[in-house]
Scaffold this motif. Sequence first.
Motif, short mmCIF file in Angstrom:
data_model
loop_
_atom_site.label_atom_id
_atom_site.label_comp_id
_atom_site.label_asym_id
_atom_site.label_seq_id
_atom_site.Cartn_x
_atom_site.Cartn_y
_atom_site.Cartn_z
N LYS A 284 -1.67 16.18 47.14
CA LYS A 284 -1.41 14.95 48.12
C LYS A 284 -2.69 14.09 48.25
O LYS A 284 -3.88 14.92 48.45
CB LYS A 284 -1.10 15.41 49.35
N ALA A 285 -2.58 12.77 48.22
CA ALA A 285 -3.71 11.90 48.14
C ALA A 285 -3.46 10.86 49.02
O ALA A 285 -2.29 10.37 49.53
CB ALA A 285 -4.26 11.50 46.81
N PHE A 286 -4.78 10.08 49.49
CA PHE A 286 -4.46 8.84 50.20
C PHE A 286 -4.90 7.66 49.54
O PHE A 286 -6.19 7.61 48.88
CB PHE A 286 -5.33 8.85 51.41
N ALA A 287 -4.33 6.57 49.45
CA ALA A 287 -4.81 5.56 49.03
C ALA A 287 -5.45 4.55 50.00
O ALA A 287 -6.43 3.68 49.95
CB ALA A 287 -3.78 4.60 48.16
N ASP A 288 -4.78 4.53 51.32
CA ASP A 288 -5.47 3.54 52.31
C ASP A 288 -5.31 4.24 53.75
O ASP A 288 -4.83 5.50 53.83
CB ASP A 288 -4.67 2.25 52.30
N GLY A 289 -5.05 3.55 54.68
CA GLY A 289 -4.73 3.82 56.17
C GLY A 289 -3.56 3.68 56.61
O GLY A 289 -2.71 3.69 56.00
N GLY A 290 -3.62 3.20 57.96
CA GLY A 290 -2.36 2.53 58.57
C GLY A 290 -2.52 1.31 59.28
O GLY A 290 -3.56 0.71 59.56
N VAL A 291 -1.30 0.45 59.34
CA VAL A 291 -1.17 -0.58 59.92
C VAL A 291 -1.54 -0.47 61.60
O VAL A 291 -2.20 -1.48 61.98
CB VAL A 291 0.31 -1.46 60.03
N ASN A 346 -0.27 0.15 47.63
CA ASN A 346 1.10 0.34 47.03
C ASN A 346 1.04 -0.24 45.52
O ASN A 346 1.37 0.62 44.53
CB ASN A 346 2.27 0.01 47.62
N ALA A 347 0.68 -1.35 45.23
CA ALA A 347 0.52 -1.65 43.97
C ALA A 347 -0.58 -1.29 43.16
O ALA A 347 -0.12 -1.01 41.76
CB ALA A 347 0.11 -3.51 43.87
N LEU A 348 -1.63 -0.87 43.72
CA LEU A 348 -2.68 -0.07 43.06
C LEU A 348 -2.04 0.98 42.54
O LEU A 348 -2.61 1.78 41.33
CB LEU A 348 -4.06 0.07 43.65
N ILE A 349 -1.43 1.98 43.42
CA ILE A 349 -1.16 3.35 42.84
C ILE A 349 0.44 2.92 41.98
O ILE A 349 0.46 3.70 40.80
CB ILE A 349 -0.33 4.14 44.14
N LEU A 350 0.90 2.14 41.99
CA LEU A 350 2.14 1.67 41.18
C LEU A 350 1.30 1.22 39.58
O LEU A 350 1.90 1.85 38.56
CB LEU A 350 3.10 0.74 41.76
N ASP A 351 0.39 0.53 39.69
CA ASP A 351 -0.34 0.29 38.46
C ASP A 351 -0.75 1.34 37.88
O ASP A 351 -0.76 1.70 36.80
CB ASP A 351 -1.73 -0.60 38.77
N ILE A 352 -1.44 2.48 38.74
CA ILE A 352 -1.97 3.76 37.97
C ILE A 352 -0.71 4.42 37.14
O ILE A 352 -0.86 4.98 36.02
CB ILE A 352 -2.53 4.70 38.93
N TYR A 353 0.46 4.69 38.10
CA TYR A 353 1.45 5.20 37.48
C TYR A 353 2.11 4.62 36.44
O TYR A 353 2.55 5.06 35.08
CB TYR A 353 2.54 5.42 38.32
N GLU A 354 2.28 3.01 36.31
CA GLU A 354 2.60 2.30 35.13
C GLU A 354 1.70 2.45 33.81
O GLU A 354 1.97 2.44 32.72
CB GLU A 354 2.50 0.92 35.46
N ARG A 355 0.43 2.74 33.85
CA ARG A 355 -0.51 2.83 32.99
C ARG A 355 -0.18 4.30 32.29
O ARG A 355 -0.28 4.36 31.11
CB ARG A 355 -1.98 2.83 33.32
N LEU A 356 -0.10 5.30 33.17
CA LEU A 356 0.32 6.50 32.62
C LEU A 356 1.65 6.68 31.97
O LEU A 356 1.78 7.34 30.86
CB LEU A 356 0.42 7.58 33.86
N ALA A 357 2.70 5.65 32.21
CA ALA A 357 3.88 5.67 31.55
C ALA A 357 3.71 4.94 30.15
O ALA A 357 4.45 5.27 29.25
CB ALA A 357 4.85 4.87 32.66
#
Length: 541
Positions: A284-291, A346-357
């Motif tokens: 489990k990891a954290f990219a940011d906080g909360g609104v 969210n976009a940053l994490i999806l970018d990471i997953y996309e580069r891995l893909a």
Amino acid sequence: MADLVLLNGKIWTVDPSRPWAEAVAVDGDRISRVGTSREIKPLVGRETKVVDLGGALVLPGFIDSHTHFLKGGMALASVQLRDVTGREEFTARVAAKARELEKGEWILEGNWDHEQFTPAELPRKEWVDAVSSDNPVCVTRYDLHIALANSLALKLAGITRDSPSPEGGEIQKDPVTGEPTGIVRDAALALVTKHVPEPNLNARARAATAALRHAAEFGVTSVNDMAEAPIFDQSFETYQKLLADGLLKTRIYFYIPIDKMELFEELRLKTPFGNNWLTIGGLKAFADGGVGASTAYFYEPYADDAGNRGLLAPQMLPEGIMEARVRRAVAAGLQASIHAIGDKANALILDIYERLAAAGPIRDKRFRIEHAQHLRDEDLGRFGRLGVVASVQPFHAVDDGRWVETRIGAERCRTTYAFKSLLDGGAVLALGSDWPVAPLDPLTGIHAAVTRQTTDGKNPQGWHPEQKISLEEAIKGYTWNGAYAAFAEDVKGSVAEGKLADLVVLDRDLFAIEPAKIKDARVTMTMVGGQVVYERPRPSR
């Protein structure tokens, strides 16, 4: 002959090969037969326990894909601030808890929500100092991203007007005096909580047992526990004790903080690892906080704070470290689940997953994004395309819907909690509660997903109703999809032969009532592995 038979029910199986059934036979902890009552009755022997369902609706046991389970158990015995609406009541509740405790004991949890205070303002240490001079206080907002510390707790933490805010967090200070107000955000919480004494194993076991009873009452037969870094080892030790003592009555899929991944690598451990009761799920990891804390990370500033776009979580820093860790997770055969709330996070994490893909298929890794709350249009379809599980909590939508537009504006709310758009894009939607941040009851979550009626009653047709999902989709999100997100769809998540006999019986047919009434439904029986772990007391005549 079967050990247990349930007859004369209305069973929605979540099994596309046989969506509806009337009866189930159980041998040991597994479902041995699913069919009509006429087909199952011949399996009744002299020793068979028979339950006549009397037409009641039966569903697969609910799977909550995102909890803080031990923390929830501890919160059951803590000061209760979730329904407080102002300073006077807040102070009174803390005062009452202080009177119950010995000198020096901490007052914790709380789960307050300043958005429902009149006026809507953050609490300050002055609210509680006079009534808690002998007890350190660190009570959290319900999103767990902000806490209020009293002067004694600040003193123990060494926090003064000269203390700098840590990276990824904030020590709030009075703009006039420069003194700490008592509010600490995200990474700054650890400056205080690291001084909280560790509860002993027996105290933790009592808290976990309370959480297990609470789960059974709501038909929750499996949970994903996103244990916080300071207590993940304590949590796992507690569950091991309950398992060894034969007291673990809810199946637990357990996550370890991503910055502890060397524990997996040194043991060459692949996930999921464990048994059907206690499984180590992944990282489990954290990219940011909360609104609510104004720390969720956005491309554009907050509507009510023009200089603030939120904060990246410390686990994202220095730049590139999260991607390096996820790459290590892939190499080690580990599942990654990353908290992301703001659209840029969210976009940053999806970018990471996309580069891995791009380097090879990742669909079989079942990477997850936890919360996936605020998304750009262009990111909605990426979940399905990449095979990323959207682990979402419907109650947050109807709770945050009261106030979030004032924080991020109407346009960004259009793709907030975009459950229908995610499904339309092919995403697997695993539903959960985030308990104790929100109620554990899955029926509350299903009601929220289907109606999107905000908790203040101001959106009877639904807040952004175009994002409602169907009852079938919501139930699947709490059953089969939850199993899929934990690599367990072969053993649970639907009522099918050979699967674990985890079942929940309801007091009314969700398919026959108005969606607005779903929240009024109650669990009458919860079964885990063929054993009844909860039966609702019958009203006395």
